[in-house]
Write a protein that holds these residues in place. Structure first.
Motif, PDB file in Angstrom:
ATOM      1  N   MET A 201       0.839  -1.194   0.000  1.00 55.30           N
ATOM      2  CA  MET A 201       0.000   0.000   0.000  1.00 55.30           C
ATOM      3  C   MET A 201       0.876   1.246   0.000  1.00 55.30           C
ATOM      4  O   MET A 201       2.102   1.164   0.158  1.00 55.30           O
ATOM      5  N   SER A 202       0.243   2.396  -0.192  1.00 55.43           N
ATOM      6  CA  SER A 202       0.976   3.659  -0.210  1.00 55.43           C
ATOM      7  C   SER A 202       1.219   4.154   1.210  1.00 55.43           C
ATOM      8  O   SER A 202       0.536   3.734   2.154  1.00 55.43           O
ATOM      9  N   CYS A 203       2.154   5.084   1.335  1.00 55.16           N
ATOM     10  CA  CYS A 203       2.401   5.695   2.644  1.00 55.16           C
ATOM     11  C   CYS A 203       1.143   6.425   3.128  1.00 55.16           C
ATOM     12  O   CYS A 203       0.785   6.355   4.305  1.00 55.16           O
ATOM     13  N   ALA A 204       0.474   7.119   2.227  1.00 55.96           N
ATOM     14  CA  ALA A 204      -0.725   7.863   2.606  1.00 55.96           C
ATOM     15  C   ALA A 204      -1.848   6.931   3.038  1.00 55.96           C
ATOM     16  O   ALA A 204      -2.686   7.299   3.866  1.00 55.96           O
ATOM     17  N   GLY A 205      -1.871   5.730   2.485  1.00 54.66           N
ATOM     18  CA  GLY A 205      -2.934   4.790   2.804  1.00 54.66           C
ATOM     19  C   GLY A 205      -2.699   4.000   4.072  1.00 54.66           C
ATOM     20  O   GLY A 205      -3.600   3.303   4.545  1.00 54.66           O
ATOM     21  N   TRP A 206      -1.482   4.066   4.611  1.00 54.44           N
ATOM     22  CA  TRP A 206      -1.154   3.305   5.817  1.00 54.44           C
ATOM     23  C   TRP A 206      -1.285   4.202   7.033  1.00 54.44           C
ATOM     24  O   TRP A 206      -0.686   5.266   7.101  1.00 54.44           O
ATOM     25  N   HIS A 207      -2.050   3.765   8.002  1.00 61.70           N
ATOM     26  CA  HIS A 207      -2.291   4.569   9.207  1.00 61.70           C
ATOM     27  C   HIS A 207      -1.947   3.795  10.470  1.00 61.70           C
ATOM     28  O   HIS A 207      -2.565   3.972  11.505  1.00 61.70           O
ATOM     29  N   GLY A 208      -0.981   2.930  10.357  1.00 59.04           N
ATOM     30  CA  GLY A 208      -0.626   2.125  11.526  1.00 59.04           C
ATOM     31  C   GLY A 208      -1.648   1.055  11.792  1.00 59.04           C
ATOM     32  O   GLY A 208      -1.836   0.630  12.927  1.00 59.04           O
ATOM     33  N   GLU A 209      -2.299   0.590  10.727  1.00 60.72           N
ATOM     34  CA  GLU A 209      -3.355  -0.392  10.889  1.00 60.72           C
ATOM     35  C   GLU A 209      -2.797  -1.803  10.832  1.00 60.72           C
ATOM     36  O   GLU A 209      -1.854  -2.090  10.099  1.00 60.72           O
TER      37      GLU A 209
END
Length: 211
Positions: A201-209
């Motif tokens: 996934m992209s950096c923007a799409g990753w939220h520590g999930e």
């Protein structure tokens, strides 16, 4: 689901505060591993510089989500005692001035490092090879890794495979990685990593999930 820092009593280390009360070190379940984004590499290889903006933006979000941020940088001892014999690639790295000599400016992290972050020195491609990274992650209760850095076909791939073999869940941050060969980067992201069960996934799409 956003990462939450959990505090199960059986998994926490005691720390003595100045007022004599017991404080506890929080346990996290996700770590962001960023490899080889260091001054000598970003200044010498244009492809490496492309990942600096998305990773710089990601770092405060990762910390706010409770992820453990780990920077891994590559360096040989200046006297070359850890240089593998008959390895032409590593020999070229070692002979590239001070760029890859431990303690030199070239091995400095090219991203903002916070006090709570972890910095690990490695001597080989994988972030786990000969380092205490696995010890640190397990001490903090980490189970899931998001991996970024350069190069995709070298450090990133080696670290992903090593992490999977050790039982970690792996996510690769596509625009947080780069390779001198753009086609090679796309091949790993589109074919190799998904075939290994790694989420991309992209950096923007990753939220520590967590997966």
């Amino acid at each position: 689901m956003a990462i939450a820092i959990t505090r199960p009593p059986s998994c926490l280390a005691d720390h003595r505060a100045l007022d004599g009360k017991t404080e506890r070190e929080p346990v996290v379940t996700t770590a962001l591993i960023i490899g080889d984004i260091q001054q000598g590499i970003t200044s010498s290889y244009p492809f490496a510089r492309r990942v600096v903006p998305p990773l710089t933006e990601l770092l405060p979000r990762a910390r706010a989500a409770g992820a453990l941020v780990v920077f891994v940088h590559f360096a040989f001892r200046a006297n070359g005692t850890d240089l593998p014999p008959d390895n032409a690639l590593f020999r070229r790295f070692y002979e590239a001035g001070d760029t890859f000599h431990e303690g030199s400016a070239g091995t400095g992290i090219a991203l903002p490092v916070a006090e709570e972050d972890v910095v690990v020195v490695k001597r080989r491609a994988s972030a786990f090879a000969g380092t205490d990274l696995d010890l640190v992650l397990r001490a903090r209760g980490v189970e899931t890794l998001a991996i970024a850095g350069v190069a995709t076909s070298a450090m990133v791939a080696a670290t992903c495979y090593d992490a999977a073999d050790r039982g970690y869940q792996v996510t690769v941050l596509r625009d947080g990685c780069a390779d001198g060969d753009a086609a090679m980067h796309d091949f790993f992201m589109d074919a190799v990593f998904p075939s290994r069960g790694f989420e991309v996934m992209s950096c923007a799409g990753w939220h520590g999930e967590q997966s």
